[in-house]
Design an enzyme around this catalytic site. Structure first.
Site, PDB file in Angstrom:
ATOM      1  N   ARG A  90       6.586 -14.406  10.138  1.00 45.59           N
ATOM      2  CA  ARG A  90       6.408 -15.182   8.907  1.00 45.59           C
ATOM      3  C   ARG A  90       6.570 -16.630   9.362  1.00 45.59           C
ATOM      4  O   ARG A  90       7.524 -16.948  10.070  1.00 45.59           O
ATOM      5  CB  ARG A  90       7.472 -14.806   7.884  1.00 45.59           C
ATOM      6  CG  ARG A  90       7.392 -13.329   7.484  1.00 45.59           C
ATOM      7  CD  ARG A  90       7.908 -13.115   6.097  1.00 45.59           C
ATOM      8  NE  ARG A  90       7.893 -11.692   5.767  1.00 45.59           N
ATOM      9  CZ  ARG A  90       6.847 -11.058   5.234  1.00 45.59           C
ATOM     10  NH1 ARG A  90       5.731 -11.718   4.992  1.00 45.59           N
ATOM     11  NH2 ARG A  90       6.918  -9.773   4.943  1.00 45.59           N
ATOM     12  N   ASP A 145       1.590  -4.297   0.129  1.00 45.90           N
ATOM     13  CA  ASP A 145       1.761  -4.635  -1.297  1.00 45.90           C
ATOM     14  C   ASP A 145       0.468  -4.468  -2.106  1.00 45.90           C
ATOM     15  O   ASP A 145       0.521  -4.306  -3.326  1.00 45.90           O
ATOM     16  CB  ASP A 145       2.240  -6.085  -1.449  1.00 45.90           C
ATOM     17  CG  ASP A 145       3.577  -6.322  -0.769  1.00 45.90           C
ATOM     18  OD1 ASP A 145       4.292  -5.342  -0.514  1.00 45.90           O
ATOM     19  OD2 ASP A 145       3.895  -7.493  -0.488  1.00 45.90           O
ATOM     20  N   ARG A 172      13.018  15.194  -4.477  1.00 48.37           N
ATOM     21  CA  ARG A 172      12.938  16.193  -5.556  1.00 48.37           C
ATOM     22  C   ARG A 172      13.753  17.437  -5.227  1.00 48.37           C
ATOM     23  O   ARG A 172      14.405  18.004  -6.095  1.00 48.37           O
ATOM     24  CB  ARG A 172      11.489  16.647  -5.753  1.00 48.37           C
ATOM     25  CG  ARG A 172      10.663  15.787  -6.642  1.00 48.37           C
ATOM     26  CD  ARG A 172       9.239  16.321  -6.598  1.00 48.37           C
ATOM     27  NE  ARG A 172       8.364  15.483  -7.368  1.00 48.37           N
ATOM     28  CZ  ARG A 172       8.294  15.496  -8.687  1.00 48.37           C
ATOM     29  NH1 ARG A 172       9.039  16.311  -9.390  1.00 48.37           N
ATOM     30  NH2 ARG A 172       7.460  14.690  -9.312  1.00 48.37           N
ATOM     31  N   ARG A 180      20.101  16.012 -10.843  1.00 47.13           N
ATOM     32  CA  ARG A 180      20.451  14.591 -10.879  1.00 47.13           C
ATOM     33  C   ARG A 180      19.242  13.723 -11.223  1.00 47.13           C
ATOM     34  O   ARG A 180      18.095  14.148 -11.066  1.00 47.13           O
ATOM     35  CB  ARG A 180      20.947  14.150  -9.502  1.00 47.13           C
ATOM     36  CG  ARG A 180      22.343  14.594  -9.192  1.00 47.13           C
ATOM     37  CD  ARG A 180      22.653  14.305  -7.735  1.00 47.13           C
ATOM     38  NE  ARG A 180      24.062  14.565  -7.447  1.00 47.13           N
ATOM     39  CZ  ARG A 180      24.558  14.759  -6.237  1.00 47.13           C
ATOM     40  NH1 ARG A 180      23.748  14.736  -5.191  1.00 47.13           N
ATOM     41  NH2 ARG A 180      25.834  14.968  -6.053  1.00 47.13           N
ATOM     42  N   MET A 187       9.181  -1.280  -2.187  1.00 45.25           N
ATOM     43  CA  MET A 187       8.772  -2.664  -1.921  1.00 45.25           C
ATOM     44  C   MET A 187       7.626  -3.098  -2.838  1.00 45.25           C
ATOM     45  O   MET A 187       7.233  -2.367  -3.739  1.00 45.25           O
ATOM     46  CB  MET A 187       8.369  -2.814  -0.462  1.00 45.25           C
ATOM     47  CG  MET A 187       9.535  -2.930   0.494  1.00 45.25           C
ATOM     48  SD  MET A 187       8.946  -3.272   2.162  1.00 45.25           S
ATOM     49  CE  MET A 187      10.451  -3.810   2.941  1.00 45.25           C
ATOM     50  N   GLY A 203       4.441  11.887  -9.332  1.00 44.84           N
ATOM     51  CA  GLY A 203       4.877  12.498 -10.590  1.00 44.84           C
ATOM     52  C   GLY A 203       6.207  11.958 -11.092  1.00 44.84           C
ATOM     53  O   GLY A 203       7.012  12.698 -11.677  1.00 44.84           O
ATOM     54  N   ARG A 270       7.029   0.344   5.721  1.00 48.29           N
ATOM     55  CA  ARG A 270       6.083  -0.476   6.491  1.00 48.29           C
ATOM     56  C   ARG A 270       5.707   0.157   7.819  1.00 48.29           C
ATOM     57  O   ARG A 270       4.742  -0.274   8.461  1.00 48.29           O
ATOM     58  CB  ARG A 270       6.696  -1.853   6.739  1.00 48.29           C
ATOM     59  CG  ARG A 270       6.674  -2.769   5.550  1.00 48.29           C
ATOM     60  CD  ARG A 270       5.988  -4.086   5.834  1.00 48.29           C
ATOM     61  NE  ARG A 270       6.572  -4.826   6.899  1.00 48.29           N
ATOM     62  CZ  ARG A 270       7.422  -5.846   6.741  1.00 48.29           C
ATOM     63  NH1 ARG A 270       7.789  -6.212   5.541  1.00 48.29           N
ATOM     64  NH2 ARG A 270       7.869  -6.499   7.768  1.00 48.29           N
TER      65      ARG A 270
HETATM   66  O1  F6P Z   1       4.793  -8.146   2.013  1.00 46.87           O
HETATM   67  C1  F6P Z   1       5.214  -6.943   2.532  1.00 46.87           C
HETATM   68  C2  F6P Z   1       6.680  -6.751   2.280  1.00 46.87           C
HETATM   69  O2  F6P Z   1       7.054  -5.523   2.882  1.00 46.87           O
HETATM   70  C3  F6P Z   1       7.134  -6.815   0.826  1.00 46.87           C
HETATM   71  O3  F6P Z   1       6.870  -5.627   0.122  1.00 46.87           O
HETATM   72  C4  F6P Z   1       8.605  -7.128   0.994  1.00 46.87           C
HETATM   73  O4  F6P Z   1       9.119  -7.764  -0.161  1.00 46.87           O
HETATM   74  C5  F6P Z   1       8.612  -8.053   2.179  1.00 46.87           C
HETATM   75  O5  F6P Z   1       7.424  -7.771   2.911  1.00 46.87           O
HETATM   76  C6  F6P Z   1       9.790  -7.914   3.107  1.00 46.87           C
HETATM   77  O6  F6P Z   1       9.656  -8.876   4.082  1.00 46.87           O
HETATM   78  P1  F6P Z   1      10.527  -8.954   5.402  1.00 46.87           P
HETATM   79  O7  F6P Z   1      10.114  -7.844   6.305  1.00 46.87           O
HETATM   80  O8  F6P Z   1      10.202 -10.288   5.973  1.00 46.87           O
HETATM   81  O9  F6P Z   1      11.946  -8.803   4.991  1.00 46.87           O
END
Ligand code: F6P
Length: 337
Positions: A90, A145, A172, A180, A187, A203, A270
């Site tokens: 990032r 996302d 499930r 429960r 995310m 579901g 991810r």
């Molecule tokens: O944009 C993808 C994502 O996995 C989002 O769903 C999540 O909020 C964010 O990245 C988390 O980012 P990082 O891995 O930088 O903590």
């Protein structure tokens, strides 16, 4: 003389015009990014273009990281791997004009005539900035996302949704055994596309998303009614942008007196091998990006629209919110009655 794998293609298909294309991945990784890199490299080489990998996304450009030539073999054995072989970062500092200028100057100095950027919304904003600084660039939407306007799907979304559905299936089993309520936080940053798709496919009884207001007392009434009718468990999916799973769990417990548990799936969503759907989308989008650059196009994002790949101008989609599929939200509620 023995010809090396791919060398014959380079000789036969050498073209004038586009000669040196760079590719980078940026922002949060997404399953299928590697398949897209592979497609860019192999489609490029097929047309006699030299492809260079930039490591660590925009940070690599700002720091002038060496451009690594990528050959057919460089992308062998990666179509099934999650993450990205090019590494990613990032890079909030890329919003600074000075850094954009530095990156554009670096690409020009290296004789790069085309750039493919694979990433989410922030990465595509970076792509537009570079295009405005004279770089020919094509973007490929890749984020779990799926929050990018102009395309029905982004690379990685299908895999993440399948990962969540698999987790729901497992939860499930234990939820039913103990009767429960399970709150599962997923995310999606400020969007609820992942939560909704996983909720419909898994579901879930309730899906909380930032796009739609919810009333917890009403949700609790539905939960109680379900339990009274004999439901043995309930799954509440909470998009991270809507609320905290822990907070929702506490409030449900307080209102209903039912036993609750929380699972925050986090970065599990991810990782993992991309689904066939993501591999196909990534392969098609990667190849299409090269095709667009060969046609002299720039400032475009490859998008899936009505089942077809199209190019949409980056400037038209980046400030636009993606329409939320409210009909699927209503359907999820009806089917979880
Ligand atoms: O944009 C993808 C994502 O996995 C989002 O769903 C999540 O909020 C964010 O990245 C988390 O980012 P990082 O891995 O930088 O903590």
């Amino acid at each position: 003389m023995k010809i090396a794998y791919g060398e014959n293609l380079l000789v036969r298909k050498r073209v004038v015009g586009l000669k040196r294309v760079a590719v980078l991945t940026s922002g949060g990784d997404a399953p299928g990014m590697n398949a897209a890199v592979r497609a860019v490299v192999r489609k490029g080489i097929y047309h006699g273009i030299r492809i260079y990998g930039v490591e660590r996304g925009f940070a690599g450009l700002i720091n002038g990281s060496p451009l690594n030539p990528l050959w057919l073999g460089s992308v062998a054995d990666i179509i099934h791997r999650g993450g990205t072989i090019l590494l990613t970062t990032r890079t909030p500092e890329f919003t600074a004009a000075a850094n954009q200028e530095k990156a554009a100057d670096y690409l020009k100095a290296e004789g790069i005539d085309g750039l493919v950027i694979i990433g989410g919304g922030g990465s595509l904003c970076g792509a537009l900035a570079l295009q405005r600084r004279g770089i020919k660039v094509v973007g490929i939407p890749a984020t779990i996302d799926n929050d990018i306007a102009g395309t029905s799907s982004s690379i990685g979304f299908d895999t993440a949704v399948n990962t969540i559905v698999d987790a729901i299936n497992r939860l499930r089993d234990t939820a039913t055994s103990h009767e429960r309520i399970f709150v599962v936080e997923v995310m999606g940053r400020e969007s609820g596309f992942i939560a909704l798709a996983a909720g419909l496919a898994g579901g879930a009884e309730t899906v909380l998303v930032p796009e739609i207001d919810y009333q917890l007392p009403e949700i609790c009434r539905r939960l109680m009614a379900g339990m009274e009718r004999g439901k043995l468990h309930s799954i509440i999916l909470v998009a991270e942008g809507a609320a905290s799973g822990y907070q929702i769990s506490e409030e449900i417990k307080e209102i209903t007196g039912l036993e609750t548990r929380v699972t925050v799936l986090g970065h599990l969503q991810r990782g993992g091998s991309p689904t066939a759907a993501d591999r196909i989308l990534a392969s098609q989008m990667g190849a299409e990006a090269i095709e667009r650059l060969r046609n002299g196009e720039s400032g475009q994002m490859i998008a899936l629209e009505g089942g077809k790949l199209v190019g949409v101008p980056l400037k038209d989609i980046l400030d636009v919110g993606k329409a939320f599929p409210e009909e699927n939200y209503r359907l999820t509620r009806i089917l979880s009655i």
